[in-house]
Design a protein around this motif. Structure first.
Motif, PDB file in Angstrom:
ATOM      1  N   GLU A 166       0.800  -1.225   0.000  1.00 30.02           N
ATOM      2  CA  GLU A 166       0.000   0.000   0.000  1.00 30.02           C
ATOM      3  C   GLU A 166       0.838   1.284   0.000  1.00 30.02           C
ATOM      4  OE1 GLU A 166       0.624  -1.312   4.266  1.00 30.02           O
ATOM      5  OE2 GLU A 166       0.003  -2.334   2.447  1.00 30.02           O
ATOM      6  N   ASP A 167       2.157   1.153   0.132  1.00 29.67           N
ATOM      7  CA  ASP A 167       3.016   2.339   0.168  1.00 29.67           C
ATOM      8  C   ASP A 167       3.106   2.987  -1.217  1.00 29.67           C
ATOM      9  OD1 ASP A 167       3.532   2.110   2.888  1.00 29.67           O
ATOM     10  OD2 ASP A 167       5.290   0.851   2.568  1.00 29.67           O
ATOM     11  N   PRO A 168       3.073   4.313  -1.264  1.00 33.29           N
ATOM     12  CA  PRO A 168       3.050   5.016  -2.553  1.00 33.29           C
ATOM     13  C   PRO A 168       4.377   4.951  -3.303  1.00 33.29           C
ATOM     14  CG  PRO A 168       3.192   6.592  -0.763  1.00 33.29           C
ATOM     15  CD  PRO A 168       3.023   5.237  -0.129  1.00 33.29           C
ATOM     16  N   VAL A 169       4.266   4.993  -4.622  1.00 36.45           N
ATOM     17  CA  VAL A 169       5.426   5.149  -5.509  1.00 36.45           C
ATOM     18  C   VAL A 169       5.066   6.198  -6.551  1.00 36.45           C
ATOM     19  CG1 VAL A 169       6.321   2.801  -5.238  1.00 36.45           C
ATOM     20  CG2 VAL A 169       4.706   3.280  -7.064  1.00 36.45           C
ATOM     21  N   GLN A 170       6.094   6.847  -7.067  1.00 32.99           N
ATOM     22  CA  GLN A 170       5.878   7.841  -8.113  1.00 32.99           C
ATOM     23  C   GLN A 170       7.151   8.019  -8.918  1.00 32.99           C
ATOM     24  OE1 GLN A 170       4.842  11.500  -6.178  1.00 32.99           O
ATOM     25  NE2 GLN A 170       6.717  11.589  -5.001  1.00 32.99           N
ATOM     26  N   ASN A 171       7.013   8.652 -10.060  1.00 29.55           N
ATOM     27  CA  ASN A 171       8.194   8.972 -10.847  1.00 29.55           C
ATOM     28  C   ASN A 171       9.124   9.828 -10.000  1.00 29.55           C
ATOM     29  OD1 ASN A 171       7.835   7.765 -13.514  1.00 29.55           O
ATOM     30  ND2 ASN A 171       5.985   8.994 -13.579  1.00 29.55           N
ATOM     31  N   GLY A 172      10.412   9.565 -10.131  1.00 28.07           N
ATOM     32  CA  GLY A 172      11.415  10.244  -9.331  1.00 28.07           C
ATOM     33  C   GLY A 172      11.891   9.410  -8.156  1.00 28.07           C
ATOM     34  N   ASP A 173      11.139   8.363  -7.804  1.00 29.56           N
ATOM     35  CA  ASP A 173      11.536   7.486  -6.700  1.00 29.56           C
ATOM     36  C   ASP A 173      12.645   6.538  -7.122  1.00 29.56           C
ATOM     37  OD1 ASP A 173       9.680   8.515  -4.899  1.00 29.56           O
ATOM     38  OD2 ASP A 173       8.222   6.909  -5.223  1.00 29.56           O
ATOM     39  N   GLU A 174      13.427   6.106  -6.124  1.00 25.84           N
ATOM     40  CA  GLU A 174      14.368   5.007  -6.286  1.00 25.84           C
ATOM     41  C   GLU A 174      13.683   3.790  -5.687  1.00 25.84           C
ATOM     42  OE1 GLU A 174      18.837   4.908  -5.162  1.00 25.84           O
ATOM     43  OE2 GLU A 174      17.728   4.024  -3.484  1.00 25.84           O
ATOM     44  N   ILE A 175      13.469   2.769  -6.508  1.00 25.48           N
ATOM     45  CA  ILE A 175      12.722   1.589  -6.073  1.00 25.48           C
ATOM     46  C   ILE A 175      13.624   0.373  -6.243  1.00 25.48           C
ATOM     47  CG2 ILE A 175      10.624   0.236  -6.368  1.00 25.48           C
ATOM     48  CD1 ILE A 175       9.466   2.810  -7.788  1.00 25.48           C
ATOM     49  N   ALA A 176      13.931  -0.272  -5.134  1.00 23.10           N
ATOM     50  CA  ALA A 176      14.842  -1.415  -5.136  1.00 23.10           C
ATOM     51  C   ALA A 176      14.066  -2.709  -4.929  1.00 23.10           C
ATOM     52  CB  ALA A 176      15.877  -1.253  -4.037  1.00 23.10           C
ATOM     53  N   PHE A 177      14.475  -3.746  -5.638  1.00 22.22           N
ATOM     54  CA  PHE A 177      13.868  -5.065  -5.568  1.00 22.22           C
ATOM     55  C   PHE A 177      14.945  -6.064  -5.146  1.00 22.22           C
ATOM     56  CE2 PHE A 177      11.655  -2.527  -8.643  1.00 22.22           C
ATOM     57  CZ  PHE A 177      10.326  -2.766  -8.392  1.00 22.22           C
ATOM     58  N   PHE A 178      14.640  -6.873  -4.137  1.00 17.73           N
ATOM     59  CA  PHE A 178      15.636  -7.839  -3.648  1.00 17.73           C
ATOM     60  C   PHE A 178      14.913  -9.036  -3.045  1.00 17.73           C
ATOM     61  CE2 PHE A 178      14.821  -4.412  -0.714  1.00 17.73           C
ATOM     62  CZ  PHE A 178      14.559  -5.034   0.501  1.00 17.73           C
ATOM     63  N   PRO A 179      15.608 -10.181  -2.987  1.00 14.63           N
ATOM     64  CA  PRO A 179      14.990 -11.374  -2.408  1.00 14.63           C
ATOM     65  C   PRO A 179      14.851 -11.210  -0.895  1.00 14.63           C
ATOM     66  CG  PRO A 179      17.265 -11.808  -2.943  1.00 14.63           C
ATOM     67  CD  PRO A 179      16.956 -10.436  -3.460  1.00 14.63           C
ATOM     68  N   PRO A 180      14.051 -12.059  -0.270  1.00 12.50           N
ATOM     69  CA  PRO A 180      13.926 -11.986   1.185  1.00 12.50           C
ATOM     70  C   PRO A 180      15.283 -12.109   1.862  1.00 12.50           C
ATOM     71  CG  PRO A 180      12.342 -13.532   0.286  1.00 12.50           C
ATOM     72  CD  PRO A 180      13.248 -13.128  -0.835  1.00 12.50           C
ATOM     73  N   VAL A 181      15.474 -11.358   2.913  1.00 15.23           N
ATOM     74  CA  VAL A 181      16.732 -11.376   3.645  1.00 15.23           C
ATOM     75  C   VAL A 181      16.538 -12.225   4.896  1.00 15.23           C
ATOM     76  CG1 VAL A 181      18.427  -9.954   4.845  1.00 15.23           C
ATOM     77  CG2 VAL A 181      17.298  -9.076   2.803  1.00 15.23           C
ATOM     78  N   SER A 182      17.472 -13.133   5.111  1.00 15.49           N
ATOM     79  CA  SER A 182      17.405 -13.943   6.331  1.00 15.49           C
ATOM     80  C   SER A 182      18.691 -13.741   7.120  1.00 15.49           C
ATOM     81  CB  SER A 182      17.211 -15.418   5.993  1.00 15.49           C
ATOM     82  OG  SER A 182      18.286 -15.893   5.214  1.00 15.49           O
ATOM     83  N   GLY A 183      18.552 -13.819   8.406  1.00 14.54           N
ATOM     84  CA  GLY A 183      19.715 -13.624   9.263  1.00 14.54           C
ATOM     85  C   GLY A 183      20.107 -14.935   9.911  1.00 14.54           C
ATOM     86  N   GLY A 184      21.215 -14.880  10.580  1.00 14.90           N
ATOM     87  CA  GLY A 184      21.651 -16.120  11.219  1.00 14.90           C
ATOM     88  C   GLY A 184      22.568 -15.855  12.368  1.00 14.90           C
TER      89      GLY A 184
END
Length: 83
Positions: free
Chosen positions: A65-83
């Motif tokens: 539901e978070d907004p996006v618009q032109n001018g944004d930096e939008i990053a896509f990455f796989p789920p992050v898991s810690g250990g």
């Protein structure tokens, strides 16, 4: 134009680390962006399939539901898991 960044396995599936894309008026949030990108076909459909890709907008973790618009930096990455 939005700056799209791809990391780890998403980058491998996309075949590139980044691209710029003009977002249409119908894309107003992360969920609509994901649907739009998947509708563009490969490589987007392949890289973003499965629903487990995480998104950050302007370096802040984002939900559907978070907004996006032109001018944004939008990053896509796989789920992050810690250990």
């Amino acid at each position: 134009m939005a700056n799209l960044l791809f990391f780890a396995s998403v980058k491998d599936k996309m075949g590139m680390p980044a691209t710029q894309l003009a977002l249409p008026a119908s894309v107003t949030n992360v969920a609509s962006l994901m649907l739009y990108l998947q509708g563009l076909g490969d490589p987007y459909a392949h890289a973003l399939a499965g629903g487990d890709v995480q998104v950050a907008v302007n370096q802040t973790h984002a939900r559907g539901e978070d907004p996006v618009q032109n001018g944004d930096e939008i990053a896509f990455f796989p789920p992050v898991s810690g250990g």
